[in-house]
Design an enzyme around this catalytic site. Structure first.
Site, short mmCIF file in Angstrom:
data_model
loop_
_atom_site.label_atom_id
_atom_site.label_comp_id
_atom_site.label_asym_id
_atom_site.label_seq_id
_atom_site.Cartn_x
_atom_site.Cartn_y
_atom_site.Cartn_z
N HIS A 27 94.89 14.83 91.42
CA HIS A 27 93.83 15.01 90.42
C HIS A 27 92.72 15.91 90.95
O HIS A 27 92.34 16.90 90.31
CB HIS A 27 93.26 13.64 90.05
CG HIS A 27 92.20 13.68 89.00
ND1 HIS A 27 92.44 13.38 87.68
CD2 HIS A 27 90.87 14.01 89.07
CE1 HIS A 27 91.33 13.51 86.99
NE2 HIS A 27 90.35 13.89 87.81
N GLU A 28 92.23 15.59 92.15
CA GLU A 28 91.12 16.36 92.71
C GLU A 28 91.56 17.74 93.19
O GLU A 28 90.82 18.72 93.06
CB GLU A 28 90.45 15.58 93.84
CG GLU A 28 89.78 14.29 93.40
CD GLU A 28 88.78 14.51 92.27
OE1 GLU A 28 88.08 15.54 92.29
OE2 GLU A 28 88.71 13.66 91.37
N HIS A 31 91.63 20.07 90.23
CA HIS A 31 90.29 20.58 89.92
C HIS A 31 89.94 21.74 90.86
O HIS A 31 89.50 22.81 90.43
CB HIS A 31 89.24 19.49 90.10
CG HIS A 31 89.20 18.47 89.02
ND1 HIS A 31 89.24 18.80 87.68
CD2 HIS A 31 89.11 17.11 89.07
CE1 HIS A 31 89.18 17.69 86.96
NE2 HIS A 31 89.11 16.66 87.78
#
Length: 222
Positions: A27-28, A31
């Site tokens: 997820h990170e 980003h």
């Protein structure tokens, strides 16, 4: 009685842990990679383009994700001023994390389906892998859907803030309080019912997609 309960909880955590770490890291990283691709050097300079979970874990968010199947990680620092189009870039970066989780959930379900279809059913290892992949799918859907809620510091708030400038002003005005509001909503269970409905809808949709793919594959290989 109590011992069996704690053993059951420990087994549950062990099954969840791989999916939890994978969900948070991807997820990170999503980003950071999206922001990096759009010209922002900040995530790379701050060491967030890494698969090391310790760089991404937020203690409270991880606890919530583990026990409520909804939570958050340590936000990746970005500087939208580097983007050619600040508004579009911010939206793309915000959506990259939840999108990565939904892709991981789909892949986890696909692996689970392939194991069920082709792997020996009496193998303890295979049964464990099936459980791990299912939990991985569940926790990735939970993280992805939860982060689309338009409340700071979640990703959905950045999307809505860019689409509706007045909302962004509201977010900034009450910035110190949003995390408290979010924790209260989680602890009270106010988000449980709507998020469960959304999670189940997404899981059902992914299951149907995986089923349609598996039905095209040959059976009886093993």
């Amino acid at each position: 009685m109590y011992l069996s309960h704690y053993i059951s909880q420990l087994r549950y955590i062990l099954y969840m842990a791989p999916g939890l770490l994978l969900a948070i890291v991807c997820h990170e990283c999503a980003h950071g990679l999206m922001s990096d691709r759009l010209g922002d050097p900040t995530p790379r300079a701050s060491g967030r383009l890494t698969l090391n979970p310790l760089k991404h874990l937020d203690p409270l968010g991880t606890f919530c994700l583990l026990f409520f199947q909804m939570g958050w990680a340590k936000p990746v620092s970005i500087h939208p001023g580097y983007y050619k189009n600040r508004r579009t870039g911010t939206i793309l970066v915000s959506l990259a994390g939840p999108a990565a989780n939904l892709i991981l959930a789909f892949l986890s379900m696909l692996i689970e389906g392939l194991l069920l279809l082709y792997a020996p059913a009496n193998s303890v290892l295979i049964q464990t892998l099936i459980l791990v992949t299912w939990y991985c799918a569940v926790i990735n859907v939970g993280l992805g859907v939860f982060n689309l809620i338009p409340l700071p510091p979640l990703d959905g708030s950045h999307v809505l803030g860019e689409l509706i400038p007045g909302v962004a002003d509201l977010y900034r005005r009450f910035l110190p309080y949003w995390s408290i509001i979010l924790i209260v909503l989680l602890a009270s269970g106010a988000l449980s019912a709507p998020l469960s409905l959304l999670d189940n809808a997404v899981l059902t949709g992914l299951q149907r997609l995986v089923y349609a793919i598996l039905m095209r594959l040959p059976t009886g290989v093993i």
